[in-house]
Every structure is written in structure tokens, then in C-alpha cells.
Design an enzyme around this catalytic site. Structure first.
Site, PDB file in Angstrom:
ATOM      1  N   ASN A  78       0.817  -1.216   0.000  1.00 58.93           N
ATOM      2  CA  ASN A  78       0.000   0.000   0.000  1.00 58.93           C
ATOM      3  C   ASN A  78       0.851   1.266   0.000  1.00 58.93           C
ATOM      4  O   ASN A  78       1.003   1.912  -1.028  1.00 58.93           O
ATOM      5  CB  ASN A  78      -0.953  -0.006   1.204  1.00 58.93           C
ATOM      6  CG  ASN A  78      -2.128   0.929   1.002  1.00 58.93           C
ATOM      7  OD1 ASN A  78      -1.990   2.011   0.443  1.00 58.93           O
ATOM      8  ND2 ASN A  78      -3.299   0.520   1.447  1.00 58.93           N
ATOM      9  N   ASP A  79       1.437   1.601   1.135  1.00 55.65           N
ATOM     10  CA  ASP A  79       2.149   2.872   1.249  1.00 55.65           C
ATOM     11  C   ASP A  79       3.338   2.970   0.303  1.00 55.65           C
ATOM     12  O   ASP A  79       3.660   4.056  -0.186  1.00 55.65           O
ATOM     13  CB  ASP A  79       2.635   3.075   2.691  1.00 55.65           C
ATOM     14  CG  ASP A  79       1.484   3.089   3.684  1.00 55.65           C
ATOM     15  OD1 ASP A  79       0.450   3.694   3.365  1.00 55.65           O
ATOM     16  OD2 ASP A  79       1.617   2.475   4.764  1.00 55.65           O
ATOM     17  N   VAL A  80       3.994   1.846   0.016  1.00 58.70           N
ATOM     18  CA  VAL A  80       5.217   1.870  -0.806  1.00 58.70           C
ATOM     19  C   VAL A  80       4.921   2.016  -2.288  1.00 58.70           C
ATOM     20  O   VAL A  80       5.847   2.073  -3.101  1.00 58.70           O
ATOM     21  CB  VAL A  80       6.066   0.603  -0.562  1.00 58.70           C
ATOM     22  CG1 VAL A  80       6.512   0.533   0.875  1.00 58.70           C
ATOM     23  CG2 VAL A  80       5.312  -0.660  -0.969  1.00 58.70           C
TER      24      VAL A  80
END
Length: 460
Positions: free
Chosen positions: A388-390
């Protein structure tokens, strides 16, 4: 009993094995050998210490070895791969606690003749206790955040940095006084302040930055061990602790670059405190496109290049074996398949590499972020499994985003992106992902393992 010369030789050989063990961990191809070398070094070190002329009583030592072996074996067998960051944090805390207890025992054992001990020795005790206590309580807070016991949101209060500086100044002043006065109560005050500082430093850090925190605490645990080595006049502990501390510092620096964080901010705490508390990026009324596993299967088997991005969701679902089967099937269909690994994918460096190796996925297919980012523009499909965040483009384009500036995998530049997710909930950073709303992105909702198995069936 070993002679002094033989003991020194055993220590030297152990240190060499540790060095080559760490070197082996630099590559997945040599990681197993590196682990074996490090284990051999530790085994030799334990035998050397037990054979030292300074050891005259073995009952407590044997009890500690047996108890530690039992606990370690149980943890190794029962802890899931998704909980590895928590396990590392807990191990760090134990090293810190050991440093504090060794300092206490050393002080008590020498208490009757305290006046005969130098200020340097007392300073070593104070420094060892400070680093150990900060590592102990900080690691416990990190464990709580990773485990969900403590909120991953940053906890802050007005004047926090000033208060932390006040605590640090107090510790330094008391350490100087302790070297002169050599009072147990002064030592207790120093250790207590350090323990409080460890809590305050880590609790003020947002969830997105916890991988860096674990790495920094690992560095602290190494230096705590090295300082303890000075206290015990044990050269091997000094060498081993310095190795762990130095390698942890290098890893922390690499991770800070991967997370776009300043190493100075890491050391003083409170970096990334807005990450978990920020509101989601304002994306208006835009909606996501949902896709079925069959849609992803059709695009992948008819494409020329597929890049797979594994993440924490793959670890939770234990989907690596299904992914391995999918890769084999695509390769048989003459599709080029590669894996893209972000430095902190899965909340810990190397987490995804271990999972892929467990599923016998060839190392030749696995690439780090810097190696493969340029290839996303030539990929027909980017398949994201639980990351997700990466992969959030807001890190490149939204200056108001808490993760702005963090290097990411450029999956949004692939011709088509399929993201396997359980729900629309944000990632660990608590930030909505603008990738999900792009025209070339479709979400395949469901458990990662079940979705990958469905894609396999659709291709067959």
C-alpha cells in the site's frame, strides 16, 4: 579450562565467523550460509566463555541457556512471518534489559570496594544502563505499536522536545555525579530517566516509520552489548556489539533514505509524527474500479512482462506459494515475470525476500526498488499483492501528504495495475492511496491467497 591464549584465539575465530556471517546476509543466495557461520561463531563463543578460568559456578548459566533455548525454540516455531518485526523488537528489548541488569550486578558486586573503582568504570556502568534502558522501553513500545496493543498513531504533547532535552541533560549530569558519588540510588535515577526517555522517543513516532525505529533500536542494542563488554572486560562482546551496532547504523541510514527521513530526526525521536494522524488525501468523489481475478488473469497471460509487488498483505494471507505457482505458469506461457521489492516492504527489510525464498522463487527474478523502477513503464501488468504505502504516488506529487518524498515503487507507470486488497482501508501509514483512483488501476478485492489461486484457475 582454556588457557588465556587459547581463549583469545577462540574469541578471534568467533569474531571472524560473525563478520563472515553478516557478510553472507548481504545476498539471498548466501544468507543461509551466513546464518550458519554466525551460529557456529555464537556456539564457539559460548563454549569459550564456559571454559574461561573466570567461570567457577555453572548452575545459573546452564539454567539460563536451557531456559533461553526453550523459549527461543518455541518462538521460532510459533511466530508467524507477519510477526517478525515484533519479534525483532522484542529481542532488542531483551538485549537492552540484559545490559541494564549486567550493569546493576557489576555495581553490586563491586559495591563493597566502590571507592577503589575508577570514575571511568562507573561511567561505563552509567552509559551501559542508559543505552540499555532506552533500548528496553523503546523496543517494548515499538512491539506494542507493531502488534496493535499500542496505537500506531504518534503521541505527542506541547514542549515534548524541550522535555526530552531536559531528561537528557539530567542523565548526563547524574552520570557525572554517579562517577564521583558511586551511589546505587543515583544509578537507579539515571536508569529510570533513560527508561522514560525510551518510551517518549518511540511513542511519538507514527506507524509509517516503525520499520526505521526497529532498525535504530537494533543498532542501540548492539552498542549496549559493546558497552557491556567493556564493563565485563570481554573482548568478544565488544567486537560483537560493535558489529551489530555498526551494521544496524548502516541499515538505519539506508532505511532512512528509503523512507525519506533524516537520521538526526530518527535519533531524537518524533519523526513522521503526522503520518498516522493525518487525514486522507482529498480525492473528491472519485471512485475505484473493481476487477475479478479472471480479468487480471487475462491481462497477465496475454502480456509480455508482468512485475509483481509483494507486500504485508501477502505475508498475512501466506500467499507466497500460490504466487510461486502463478509465476511458474506465466513463465511457461512465455511471459517475463519479475518481482519488485521495496526496502521496507512488509514493515521490515528483507521480509518479502524471506517469504519469496520460502516459496522457492528464483533469486534471479527478485529485484530491489532502484534496480527495477525504470522497468515499470515497459510492463504490461503490475500485480500488487497486499502492498500500500510503498506504491502511493502521493509520495511523489502531493506535498501535503505525510509520506511526501518517500521513494516508492513506480507501479502507476505500468500499462495496467491490479491491486489485491481485502478492503479500501488505508495502509499502515493511515494515508489514502491515490493510485487506486487512477484510470489504469483496478482493485481485486479478497484474501491474497484466494485471489491468486483464482487467477491460477482462470489461466488454466
Amino acid at each position: 579450562m582454556m588457557s588465556t591464549d587459547l581463549l583469545a584465539t577462540a574469541y578471534l575465530l568467533s569474531a571472524v565467523l560473525f563478520i563472515f556471517g553478516i557478510k553472507g546476509l548481504a545476498s539471498p543466495k548466501t544468507a543461509r550460509r551466513g546464518n550458519l557461520l554466525a551460529m557456529a561463531g555464537m556456539g564457539l563463543a559460548v563454549l569459550a566463555v564456559l571454559s574461561s578460568p573466570d567461570i567457577s559456578q555453572y548452575s545459573w548459566i546452564i539454567a539460563g541457556i536451557v531456559g533461553g533455548a526453550v523459549i527461543g525454540s518455541v518462538l521460532a516455531l510459533k511466530v508467524q512471518m507477519t510477526a517478525m518485526p515484533q519479534l525483532v523488537a522484542m529481542f532488542n528489548s531483551l538485549v537492552g534489559l540484559a545490559a541494564v541488569l549486567i550493569a546493576l550486578v557489576s555495581f553490586i558486586n563491586h559495591g563493597a570496594n566502590a571507592a577503589h573503582y575508577s570514575a571511568l568504570f562507573m561511567t561505563e556502568l552509567a552509559i551501559g544502563s542508559i543505552v540499555g534502558a532506552i533500548t528496553f522501553t523503546g523496543s517494548l513500545v515499538a512491539f506494542g505499536k507493531l502488534q496493535g496493543i499500542v496505537s500506531s498513531s504518534a503521541v505527542s504533547f506541547p514542549g515534548r522536545h524541550f522535555f526530552n532535552l531536559l531528561l537528557l541533560t539530567g542523565m548526563v549530569a547524574l552520570s557525572v555525579y554517579f562517577a564521583i558519588d558511586q551511589s546505587l540510588w543515583i544509578w537507579a535515577a539515571i536508569t529510570g530517566i533513560a527508561a522514560l526517555l525510551g518510551i517518549l522517543l518511540v511513542i511519538s513516532i507514527g506507524g509509517a516509520d516503525m520499520p526505521v525505529v526497529v532498525s535504530v533500536l537494533n543498532c542501540y542494542s548492539g552498542w549496549a552489548a559493546a558497552i557491556t563488554g567493556f564493563t565485563l572486560n570481554n573482548e568478544l562482546m565488544i567486537i560483537t556489539g560493535a558489529l551489530v551496532g555498526a551494521s544496524g547504523a548502516i541499515l538505519s541510514y539506508i532505511m532512512c533514505r528509503a523512507m525519506n527521513r533524516s537520521i538526526v530526526n530518527v535519533l531524537i525521536g518524533g519523526f513522521g509524527q503526522t503520518a498516522a494522524d493525518s487525514s486522507a488525501v482529498d480525492l473528491g468523489d472519485r471512485s475505484v474500479k473493481a476487477a475479478a481475478p479472471a480479468d487480471a488473469a487475462f491481462m497477465m497471460e496475454n502480456g509480455n512482462k508482468v512485475i509483481i509487488v509483494p507486500g504485508y498483505g501477502m505475508a498475512v494471507a501466506q500467499a507466497q506459494h500460490a504466487v510461486s505457482e502463478l509465476v511458474d505458469l506465466l513463465i511457461k506461457r512465455q511471459v517475463t515475470v519479475k518481482f519488485a521489492i521495496h526496502p521496507v516492504a512488509g514493515r521490515m527489510p528483507g521480509h518479502m525476500n524471506v517469504l519469496l525464498a520460502e516459496a522457492d522463487i528464483s533469486y534471479d527474478l527478485v529485484f530491489e526498488m532502484d534496480e527495477i523502477n525504470a522497468e515499470f513503464a515497459t510492463a504490461d501488468v503490475a500485480l500488487v499483492i497486499g502492498a500500500n504505502d510503498v506504491i502511493n504516488p502521493a509520495a511523489r506529487s502531493d506535498k501535503n501528504s505525510p509520506i511526501y518524498g518517500m521513494p516508492i515503487l513506480d507501479v502507476d507507470r505500468a500499462q495496467q495495475v491490479f491491486v489485491i486488497k481485502r478492503s479500501m482501508s488505508p495502509g499502515y501509514a493511515g494515508v489514502d492511496n491515490s493510485l487506486f483512483y487512477q484510470d489504469n488501476c483496478s482493485l481485486v478485492f479478497g484474501d491474497a491467497k484466494q485471489v491468486c489461486e483464482a487467477i491460477l484457475q482462470a489461466i488454466d
